[in-house]
Design a protein around this motif. Structure first.
Motif, PDB file in Angstrom:
ATOM      1  N   TYR A 155      61.943  19.319  14.245  1.00  0.00           N
ATOM      2  CA  TYR A 155      61.937  19.788  13.898  1.00  0.00           C
ATOM      3  C   TYR A 155      63.959  19.264  13.939  1.00  0.00           C
ATOM      4  CZ  TYR A 155      59.206  23.594  13.037  1.00  0.00           C
ATOM      5  OH  TYR A 155      57.590  24.464  12.663  1.00  0.00           O
TER       6      TYR A 155
ATOM      7  N   PRO B   2      53.517  31.652  24.952  1.00  0.00           N
ATOM      8  CA  PRO B   2      54.457  32.757  24.843  1.00  0.00           C
ATOM      9  C   PRO B   2      54.579  32.585  23.566  1.00  0.00           C
ATOM     10  CG  PRO B   2      54.412  30.900  26.422  1.00  0.00           C
ATOM     11  CD  PRO B   2      53.234  30.939  25.967  1.00  0.00           C
ATOM     12  N   SER B   3      55.823  33.264  22.851  1.00  0.00           N
ATOM     13  CA  SER B   3      56.048  33.036  21.700  1.00  0.00           C
ATOM     14  C   SER B   3      57.218  32.038  22.079  1.00  0.00           C
ATOM     15  CB  SER B   3      57.602  34.595  21.768  1.00  0.00           C
ATOM     16  OG  SER B   3      58.041  34.277  20.400  1.00  0.00           O
ATOM     17  N   GLY B   4      57.485  31.513  21.548  1.00  0.00           N
ATOM     18  CA  GLY B   4      57.882  29.526  20.865  1.00  0.00           C
ATOM     19  C   GLY B   4      57.509  28.540  21.494  1.00  0.00           C
ATOM     20  N   CYS B   5      56.219  28.855  21.867  1.00  0.00           N
ATOM     21  CA  CYS B   5      55.373  27.729  22.050  1.00  0.00           C
ATOM     22  C   CYS B   5      54.986  26.615  21.726  1.00  0.00           C
ATOM     23  CB  CYS B   5      54.230  28.127  23.280  1.00  0.00           C
ATOM     24  SG  CYS B   5      52.941  28.991  22.884  1.00  0.00           S
ATOM     25  N   GLY B   6      55.154  26.859  20.141  1.00  0.00           N
ATOM     26  CA  GLY B   6      54.315  25.887  18.871  1.00  0.00           C
ATOM     27  C   GLY B   6      53.493  25.925  18.196  1.00  0.00           C
ATOM     28  N   LYS B   7      52.882  27.215  18.600  1.00  0.00           N
ATOM     29  CA  LYS B   7      51.057  27.195  18.033  1.00  0.00           C
ATOM     30  C   LYS B   7      51.873  27.902  16.401  1.00  0.00           C
ATOM     31  CE  LYS B   7      51.544  32.722  20.020  1.00  0.00           C
ATOM     32  NZ  LYS B   7      52.648  32.297  20.423  1.00  0.00           N
ATOM     33  N   SER B   8      52.393  28.555  15.816  1.00  0.00           N
ATOM     34  CA  SER B   8      52.461  28.432  14.833  1.00  0.00           C
ATOM     35  C   SER B   8      52.554  27.010  13.890  1.00  0.00           C
ATOM     36  CB  SER B   8      53.489  29.484  14.992  1.00  0.00           C
ATOM     37  OG  SER B   8      53.185  30.490  13.415  1.00  0.00           O
ATOM     38  N   THR B   9      53.568  26.069  14.839  1.00  0.00           N
ATOM     39  CA  THR B   9      53.959  25.450  14.091  1.00  0.00           C
ATOM     40  C   THR B   9      52.884  24.564  13.912  1.00  0.00           C
ATOM     41  OG1 THR B   9      55.598  25.427  14.914  1.00  0.00           O
ATOM     42  CG2 THR B   9      55.323  23.226  14.290  1.00  0.00           C
TER      43      THR B   9
ATOM     44  N   ALA C 136      58.801  21.244  18.660  1.00  0.00           N
ATOM     45  CA  ALA C 136      58.397  22.501  18.670  1.00  0.00           C
ATOM     46  C   ALA C 136      56.830  21.823  19.131  1.00  0.00           C
ATOM     47  CB  ALA C 136      57.945  22.704  16.743  1.00  0.00           C
TER      48      ALA C 136
ATOM     49  N   VAL D  61      64.839  19.770  17.252  1.00  0.00           N
ATOM     50  CA  VAL D  61      63.465  20.780  19.050  1.00  0.00           C
ATOM     51  C   VAL D  61      62.361  19.757  18.501  1.00  0.00           C
ATOM     52  CG1 VAL D  61      62.232  23.408  19.045  1.00  0.00           C
ATOM     53  CG2 VAL D  61      64.892  22.785  18.781  1.00  0.00           C
TER      54      VAL D  61
HETATM   55  P1  ADP Z   1      55.061  30.284  18.291  1.00  0.00           P
HETATM   56  O1  ADP Z   1      54.804  30.450  16.782  1.00  0.00           O
HETATM   57  O2  ADP Z   1      53.890  29.637  19.454  1.00  0.00           O
HETATM   58  O3  ADP Z   1      55.732  31.509  18.249  1.00  0.00           O
HETATM   59  P2  ADP Z   1      57.005  28.471  16.891  1.00  0.00           P
HETATM   60  O4  ADP Z   1      55.490  26.924  16.157  1.00  0.00           O
HETATM   61  O5  ADP Z   1      56.814  29.301  15.970  1.00  0.00           O
HETATM   62  O6  ADP Z   1      56.038  28.901  18.017  1.00  0.00           O
HETATM   63  O7  ADP Z   1      57.701  27.798  17.292  1.00  0.00           O
HETATM   64  C1  ADP Z   1      57.682  26.503  18.809  1.00  0.00           C
HETATM   65  C2  ADP Z   1      59.289  26.344  18.757  1.00  0.00           C
HETATM   66  O8  ADP Z   1      59.950  25.616  17.636  1.00  0.00           O
HETATM   67  C3  ADP Z   1      60.242  26.948  19.001  1.00  0.00           C
HETATM   68  O9  ADP Z   1      61.303  26.638  19.766  1.00  0.00           O
HETATM   69  C4  ADP Z   1      61.172  27.885  17.547  1.00  0.00           C
HETATM   70  O10 ADP Z   1      61.781  28.321  17.963  1.00  0.00           O
HETATM   71  C5  ADP Z   1      60.895  25.971  16.702  1.00  0.00           C
HETATM   72  N1  ADP Z   1      61.028  26.567  15.433  1.00  0.00           N
HETATM   73  C6  ADP Z   1      60.290  27.163  14.673  1.00  0.00           C
HETATM   74  N2  ADP Z   1      59.848  27.085  13.415  1.00  0.00           N
HETATM   75  C7  ADP Z   1      61.533  25.978  13.345  1.00  0.00           C
HETATM   76  C8  ADP Z   1      62.222  25.826  11.955  1.00  0.00           C
HETATM   77  N3  ADP Z   1      61.812  25.993  10.710  1.00  0.00           N
HETATM   78  N4  ADP Z   1      63.350  25.119  12.532  1.00  0.00           N
HETATM   79  C9  ADP Z   1      63.507  24.822  14.044  1.00  0.00           C
HETATM   80  N5  ADP Z   1      63.144  24.992  14.785  1.00  0.00           N
HETATM   81  C10 ADP Z   1      62.302  25.966  14.482  1.00  0.00           C
END
Ligand code: ADP
Ligand code: ADP
Length: 226
Positions: free
Chosen positions: A13, A38-45, A19, A17
């Protein structure tokens, strides 16, 4: 239906970061793959990159044999189900189900056929004339899934779709999702932080941590290991 292949996929990002870090994952045709961690591991990304809602920083993403790195979401033949349902409040359930197809200029009789079929599959027939505001959380989530189903896409992508439901409904919806998948056999990528959900739903489960793939295997081998 289609195979989804990620090869050396990174997401950095703006701000630096990382991700997702060198993700290699082959999701087979018709497979239900759960991304868990866990939250923040990058699964949503990771899911949003497959959907085309986030750009890939490095690597290759293939859907159904085509490299789709630079294709917008509408050209990927996938349907996404969101946690917040993203329904149109001023439209009835029936209109919500039909809307995406109308936009894509699908013929009216075909829209009617698909809406009827999806409503039957999801038990939504009694609610077709209601608006989302008059539905329970579980019913709304079924409508959100119905909107994905009527598209008849090559793949479903789901981001924590059950996390706004109470525990009892979650159990019911897990059963419904299993049934739907058995019936439709569409390649599915499903994101959750809930291990029980991962175990119940996944043909295979990919465990992410700090943007990296730690393990990928069947639930049985992952969680029943001695
Ligand atoms: P999860 O879905 O596992 O909770 P995310 O994919 O949402 O994880 O996030 C992975 C990492 O990327 C985290 O450190 C989060 O803070 C960061 N992140 C997510 N979206 C953004 C964004 N739009 N800009 C900057 N950092 C992001
Ligand atoms: P449908 O998915 O039923 O066809 P739309 O035609 O409104 O719904 O969606 C158009 C595009 O916008 C799709 O590619 C979808 O992935 C995206 N989209 C829909 N809802 C959201 C949302 N809440 N957030 C981000 N993107 C969305």
């Amino acid at each position: 239906m289609a195979e989804i292949v990620l090869e050396g996929v990174d997401k950095i990002y703006s701000g630096g970061v990382k991700a997702v870090d060198n993700l290699n994952l082959r999701i087979e045709d018709g497979e239900f793959m759960v991304l868990v961690g866990p939250s923040g591991c990058g699964k949503s990304t990771a899911l949003r990159m497959i959907a085309g809602l986030e750009e890939i920083s490095a690597g290759t993403l293939t859907i159904g044999g085509d490299i789709v790195n630079d294709r917008p979401p509408k050209d990927r033949d996938i349907a996404m189900v969101f946690q917040n349902y993203a329904l149109y409040p001023h439209m009835t359930v029936e209109q919500n189900l039909a809307f995406g197809l109308k936009l894509r200029k699908v013929a009216k009789p075909e829209i009617a056929r698909r809406v009827k079929e999806a409503a039957a599959m999801l038990g939504l027939e009694p609610y077709l004339k209601r608006k989302p505001g008059a539905l329970s959380g579980g019913q709304r989530q079924r409508v959100a899934m119905g909107r994905a189903i009527v598209r008849e896409p090559q793949a479903f992508l789901m981001d924590e779709p059950l996390s706004n439901l109470d525990a009892k409904l979650r159990v019911q919806m897990r059963a419904s999702l299993n049934q739907l998948h058995d019936r439709l056999g569409v390649t599915t990528v499903y994101v959750t932080h809930d291990q029980v959900e991962a175990m119940t739903l996944g043909d295979r489960v990919a465990v992410l941590r700090d943007g990296r793939l730690q393990q990928v295997d069947t639930p049985k081998r992952l969680f029943d290991a001695p």
